[in-house]
Write a protein that holds these residues in place. Sequence first.
Motif, PDB file in Angstrom:
ATOM      1  N   ALA A   1      -2.221   1.812  -6.322  1.00 50.28           N
ATOM      2  CA  ALA A   1      -3.189   2.900  -6.486  1.00 50.28           C
ATOM      3  C   ALA A   1      -4.599   2.429  -6.142  1.00 50.28           C
ATOM      4  CB  ALA A   1      -3.151   3.427  -7.906  1.00 50.28           C
ATOM      5  N   GLU A   2      -4.909   1.182  -6.530  1.00 50.75           N
ATOM      6  CA  GLU A   2      -6.254   0.687  -6.259  1.00 50.75           C
ATOM      7  C   GLU A   2      -6.454   0.400  -4.766  1.00 50.75           C
ATOM      8  OE1 GLU A   2      -7.576  -2.616  -8.720  1.00 50.75           O
ATOM      9  OE2 GLU A   2      -9.369  -2.734  -7.448  1.00 50.75           O
ATOM     10  N   ILE A   3      -5.387  -0.005  -4.079  1.00 49.36           N
ATOM     11  CA  ILE A   3      -5.511  -0.221  -2.628  1.00 49.36           C
ATOM     12  C   ILE A   3      -5.979   1.063  -1.964  1.00 49.36           C
ATOM     13  CG2 ILE A   3      -4.313  -0.777  -0.470  1.00 49.36           C
ATOM     14  CD1 ILE A   3      -2.413  -2.512  -1.998  1.00 49.36           C
ATOM     15  N   TRP A   4      -5.370   2.195  -2.371  1.00 50.52           N
ATOM     16  CA  TRP A   4      -5.741   3.478  -1.759  1.00 50.52           C
ATOM     17  C   TRP A   4      -7.196   3.806  -2.044  1.00 50.52           C
ATOM     18  CZ3 TRP A   4      -3.111   6.499   1.632  1.00 50.52           C
ATOM     19  CH2 TRP A   4      -1.795   6.107   1.889  1.00 50.52           C
ATOM     20  N   GLN A   5      -7.616   3.558  -3.274  1.00 50.72           N
ATOM     21  CA  GLN A   5      -9.006   3.822  -3.646  1.00 50.72           C
ATOM     22  C   GLN A   5      -9.954   2.960  -2.801  1.00 50.72           C
ATOM     23  OE1 GLN A   5      -9.804   6.290  -5.749  1.00 50.72           O
ATOM     24  NE2 GLN A   5     -11.847   5.892  -4.912  1.00 50.72           N
ATOM     25  N   ARG A   6      -9.629   1.674  -2.705  1.00 52.01           N
ATOM     26  CA  ARG A   6     -10.488   0.751  -1.951  1.00 52.01           C
ATOM     27  C   ARG A   6     -10.537   1.137  -0.475  1.00 52.01           C
ATOM     28  NH1 ARG A   6      -9.909  -5.519  -3.642  1.00 52.01           N
ATOM     29  NH2 ARG A   6     -10.115  -5.330  -5.884  1.00 52.01           N
ATOM     30  N   MET A   7      -9.355   1.529   0.066  1.00 48.07           N
ATOM     31  CA  MET A   7      -9.294   1.918   1.475  1.00 48.07           C
ATOM     32  C   MET A   7     -10.222   3.111   1.720  1.00 48.07           C
ATOM     33  SD  MET A   7      -7.928   4.499   3.502  1.00 48.07           S
ATOM     34  CE  MET A   7      -6.594   5.223   2.558  1.00 48.07           C
ATOM     35  N   GLU A   8     -10.116   4.102   0.836  1.00 48.49           N
ATOM     36  CA  GLU A   8     -10.947   5.296   0.986  1.00 48.49           C
ATOM     37  C   GLU A   8     -12.434   4.931   0.941  1.00 48.49           C
ATOM     38  OE1 GLU A   8     -10.544   8.832  -1.607  1.00 48.49           O
ATOM     39  OE2 GLU A   8      -8.436   8.728  -1.020  1.00 48.49           O
TER      40      GLU A   8
ATOM     41  N   ILE B   1     -12.505  -5.851   5.547  1.00 47.04           N
ATOM     42  CA  ILE B   1     -13.085  -6.936   4.745  1.00 47.04           C
ATOM     43  C   ILE B   1     -13.674  -6.364   3.445  1.00 47.04           C
ATOM     44  CG2 ILE B   1     -14.879  -8.718   4.700  1.00 47.04           C
ATOM     45  CD1 ILE B   1     -12.547  -9.321   6.601  1.00 47.04           C
ATOM     46  N   LEU B   2     -14.404  -5.246   3.564  1.00 50.58           N
ATOM     47  CA  LEU B   2     -15.026  -4.619   2.385  1.00 50.58           C
ATOM     48  C   LEU B   2     -13.989  -4.328   1.304  1.00 50.58           C
ATOM     49  CD1 LEU B   2     -17.564  -1.863   3.488  1.00 50.58           C
ATOM     50  CD2 LEU B   2     -18.023  -3.940   2.192  1.00 50.58           C
ATOM     51  N   ALA B   3     -12.799  -3.900   1.742  1.00 42.68           N
ATOM     52  CA  ALA B   3     -11.752  -3.520   0.790  1.00 42.68           C
ATOM     53  C   ALA B   3     -11.274  -4.717  -0.025  1.00 42.68           C
ATOM     54  CB  ALA B   3     -10.579  -2.884   1.527  1.00 42.68           C
ATOM     55  N   MET B   4     -11.629  -5.926   0.418  1.00 39.89           N
ATOM     56  CA  MET B   4     -11.263  -7.117  -0.354  1.00 39.89           C
ATOM     57  C   MET B   4     -12.367  -7.487  -1.337  1.00 39.89           C
ATOM     58  SD  MET B   4      -9.536  -9.284   2.722  1.00 39.89           S
ATOM     59  CE  MET B   4      -8.950 -10.639   1.714  1.00 39.89           C
TER      60      MET B   4
ATOM     61  N   MET C   1       0.836  -1.186   0.000  1.00 36.64           N
ATOM     62  CA  MET C   1       0.000   0.000   0.000  1.00 36.64           C
ATOM     63  C   MET C   1       0.878   1.246   0.000  1.00 36.64           C
ATOM     64  SD  MET C   1      -2.748   0.981   2.884  1.00 36.64           S
ATOM     65  CE  MET C   1      -3.958   2.275   2.688  1.00 36.64           C
ATOM     66  N   LYS C   2       1.952   1.161   0.734  1.00 33.85           N
ATOM     67  CA  LYS C   2       2.871   2.304   0.819  1.00 33.85           C
ATOM     68  C   LYS C   2       4.270   1.859   0.406  1.00 33.85           C
ATOM     69  CE  LYS C   2       0.241   4.559   4.466  1.00 33.85           C
ATOM     70  NZ  LYS C   2       0.122   4.913   5.885  1.00 33.85           N
TER      71      LYS C   2
ATOM     72  N   VAL D   1      -5.029   2.982  11.153  1.00 31.10           N
ATOM     73  CA  VAL D   1      -6.304   2.507  10.624  1.00 31.10           C
ATOM     74  C   VAL D   1      -6.224   2.243   9.120  1.00 31.10           C
ATOM     75  CG1 VAL D   1      -8.668   3.251  10.135  1.00 31.10           C
ATOM     76  CG2 VAL D   1      -7.756   3.452  12.444  1.00 31.10           C
ATOM     77  N   GLU D   2      -5.722   3.231   8.354  1.00 29.58           N
ATOM     78  CA  GLU D   2      -5.746   3.066   6.892  1.00 29.58           C
ATOM     79  C   GLU D   2      -4.877   1.892   6.439  1.00 29.58           C
ATOM     80  OE1 GLU D   2      -4.420   6.775   5.229  1.00 29.58           O
ATOM     81  OE2 GLU D   2      -2.311   6.332   5.596  1.00 29.58           O
ATOM     82  N   GLU D   3      -3.769   1.680   7.137  1.00 31.62           N
ATOM     83  CA  GLU D   3      -2.905   0.571   6.743  1.00 31.62           C
ATOM     84  C   GLU D   3      -3.553  -0.774   7.052  1.00 31.62           C
ATOM     85  OE1 GLU D   3       1.047   0.955   8.333  1.00 31.62           O
ATOM     86  OE2 GLU D   3       1.285   2.951   7.478  1.00 31.62           O
ATOM     87  N   ASP D   4      -4.351  -0.799   8.110  1.00 29.39           N
ATOM     88  CA  ASP D   4      -5.035  -2.047   8.429  1.00 29.39           C
ATOM     89  C   ASP D   4      -6.042  -2.398   7.351  1.00 29.39           C
ATOM     90  OD1 ASP D   4      -5.375  -4.152  10.549  1.00 29.39           O
ATOM     91  OD2 ASP D   4      -7.432  -3.573  10.113  1.00 29.39           O
ATOM     92  N   VAL D   5      -6.765  -1.392   6.872  1.00 28.22           N
ATOM     93  CA  VAL D   5      -7.747  -1.644   5.816  1.00 28.22           C
ATOM     94  C   VAL D   5      -7.028  -2.109   4.552  1.00 28.22           C
ATOM     95  CG1 VAL D   5      -9.551  -0.604   4.417  1.00 28.22           C
ATOM     96  CG2 VAL D   5      -9.349  -0.003   6.817  1.00 28.22           C
ATOM     97  N   GLY D   6      -5.790  -1.631   4.344  1.00 27.80           N
ATOM     98  CA  GLY D   6      -5.031  -2.032   3.158  1.00 27.80           C
ATOM     99  C   GLY D   6      -4.440  -3.430   3.258  1.00 27.80           C
ATOM    100  N   PHE D   7      -4.439  -4.010   4.466  1.00 27.08           N
ATOM    101  CA  PHE D   7      -3.767  -5.296   4.682  1.00 27.08           C
ATOM    102  C   PHE D   7      -4.314  -6.416   3.793  1.00 27.08           C
ATOM    103  CE2 PHE D   7      -3.498  -9.338   7.087  1.00 27.08           C
ATOM    104  CZ  PHE D   7      -2.112  -9.463   7.158  1.00 27.08           C
TER     105      PHE D   7
END
Lengths: 268, 287, 284
Positions: free
Chosen positions: B123-130, B162-165, A236-237, B107-113
């Motif tokens: 780039a899509e990870i960031w979009q999904r996280m948001e 979970i949603l981000a997946m 992610m980063k 928090v944001e990094e956890d959603v990206g996990f």
Amino acid sequence: MIRDITIGQYYQGESLIHKLDPRLKVVGVLVYLISLFCFRYVIGFLVAGLFFVLVLKLSKVPFRYVIKGLKPILFLLVFTAALNLLWTPGETIWRFGILNLTKEGIYKCIFMALRLILLIIGSSLLTLTTTPNQLTDAMEYLLGPFKRFGAPVHEVAMMMSIALRFIPILLEETDKIMKAQMSRGADFESGNLMHRLRNMIPLLVPLFVSATRRANELAYAMDARCYNGGAGRTKMKPLKYHSRDYKGYGVLVVYLVLLIVVTRTVAI
Amino acid sequence: MQPIIDAKDLVHEYSQRDEEGNVTGINRALDGVSLQVEEGDFIAVLGANGSGKSTFAKHLNALLTPTEGTLYVGGMECGDHTKDLDIRKTVGMVFQNPDNQIISNVVEEDVGFGPENIGVPTAEIWQRMEDALKNVGMYAYRKNSPNKLSGGQKQRVAIAGILAMKPKCIILDESTAMLDPGGRKAVIDTISRINREEKITVIVITHYMEEVTGADHVYVMDSGKVVMEGSPREIFARSHELEEHRLAVPEAVKVAMLLRDQGIPLPEDILDQEELVDAVENLWIQR
Amino acid sequence: MSIQLENVNYIYGESSGQEKWALKNINLTLHDNEFVGIVGHTGSGKSTLTQLLNGLEKPSSGQILYNGQDIQAEGFSKKELRRKAGLVFQYPEHQLFEVSVIKDVEFGPRNLGLTNLEVEKRSFDALKQVGISDELLDVAPFALSGGQKRRVAIAGVLAMQPEVLILDEPTAGLDPAGRTEILELLQRLHRENNISVILVSHSMDDVARYAERILVMNQGELVLDGAPEKVFRYRKELREIGLDVPQSANILYELRDRGMDVDTNGITPEQAAQNIADYLRRQS
């Protein structure tokens, strides 16, 4: 009481130093620490000290935060200083029994103390300006070459970051367990060493059981989110060098050259 | 259409071992569970502690494998571990203890996990996280440490993770058990809205009756078996039976039942306080 | 037994400059042989309050008197206070550590320096009181069900023979039947053993039916204090701080709001049903 302990203390900020790539910062600190052992004259500290002040100013971290890092080693500092001061052989200035204050001793004492102080405050500047996650990312990258020899670099980095996440949780839990047992008359503060160790059992057993349970549940949760080790994972980063980071490496080289030139020409 | 979850005669046994590792007893946590879930449904699985409902949930995510019987998730058979990752991409799971499922310090990094694990481009990870954090109303906290959040907020972050997946189905495995009433409501409201708006199948495992009133279908489990099933109205009408399974109907339903016992002609299928008050008001107007 | 709190404040993190008032100016007297419910949200200060009562935490300012004696005074035995004001924490997992149930319960009385015989007798009696059967005495506490663990944890404190039993969320995570069992156990202890009970909960439903007096906490302040029926009259105020009166009482008030003159004194479903039935019969 236990809640007051802060680990991996990070000073939130948006300064240039905060923004630098963590790899540069880790390499920079390593180089800096090693550099402190590479000169024999006090003049070296002038260069090293000025460099530290420069970075500190750029980081906008208040000086007192950096000084805080010295508190835990204050005893060690005084002890080594006294040791060097009073037991270094050489030209005697003052003598009392086995204590022997020498000219060389005073010099060595100042030398050692300065080196120790810069070692500590230099490395604490790294943790103050870098988040634990950035640190583990940088470690994973820098240790990357060892993967070829089968070293579990990704796994170790993941473990470190999970440990950092759970330290505050377990500290809080320790506090609760201590209180629960104190409510049943447990005493964690008095008695001799053996006694105290035995008194720790009512604290350690629940803590251990709880940590194991947490580890189990966390493993399930990671599985459920498709964690499968480092292979095929995206970031992610992702770490990316910017032009400021290349400049940073440049500054590091300039520091080293300056240090060598000064300590070779001025022998104070 | 093929159901997203199709369990047939599912059995799961835990063996108890003594210190030498010899099997001393067998504990049947699931005992012939058969049920089907259609895509887009909101399903509740009710049961007291130890009823096997959590063991069942862990099968749907391939965290446990059935001892006997068959289980298809999104058309894939659980059992051989070849499809585990695909099954977990299809069915996401939120667990009970909010602390033990958040991996990152931010928090944001956890959603990206999760997205990182399944190889989503940066780039899509960031979009999904948001998107995910906005969906659960936690976007403002994206830079925070999870340690500073309340239990309900942590669970909403876990839902975002979970949603981000982008799964087709989300399971809440007793995810409200450790929360206070406010946190519980926030989590259930969030997941209900996700079910409605995103058409994601939702399975809620719980023993709180108030959480299942909005479900399309309710299963009640006891001793590893499905012992009751039906719409919430049908289930709540059988409150004596529920009590035998260590569960209790919501108080409004209980009051309605007691009134009917006294000969007050109230409808059989009252679900909550509002319906009860309306029904009593109607009687009052008639008189 | 009586516990008096006078102008008690509790402030977190004074040293770090990020002050947080966990308790604000609490004045309160807890009497002998009461069943008190303390209700509030997470972070309302209710847990901090329990820890002040048995001396685990010190108030930032103000006084706490136990039987008229200042518990912060020099020479006041905190150990004795913790015995008299027995505190049971939310998760039994935080205190169970021994190899068997009976040994775990013995931990408390043993710390009091009693004779072996007395320790065993008290522990045995306490386990009996909470309804743990004899065949479970030698079982490892970790192998018990959630409800059983809580009973053993309560027995562990009961065996010290406290004057008041303070419980922090003793029903969290239990299924409806388990919840009722624990609450009824507390009621029985209160009635049969004349022990004071202070029950901390975020659920009004749990507290309403058993407590004789309810304290409502919000953001560190004590906002309501009185008998359940009296407290529930402040339905609007309670709702504003995000707490609800028990559903049964709520139904009665709701009916009254719609113009029906039902008796609003009722907390349990049985009482509510009775009041509604009586009212409807009067109408026909």
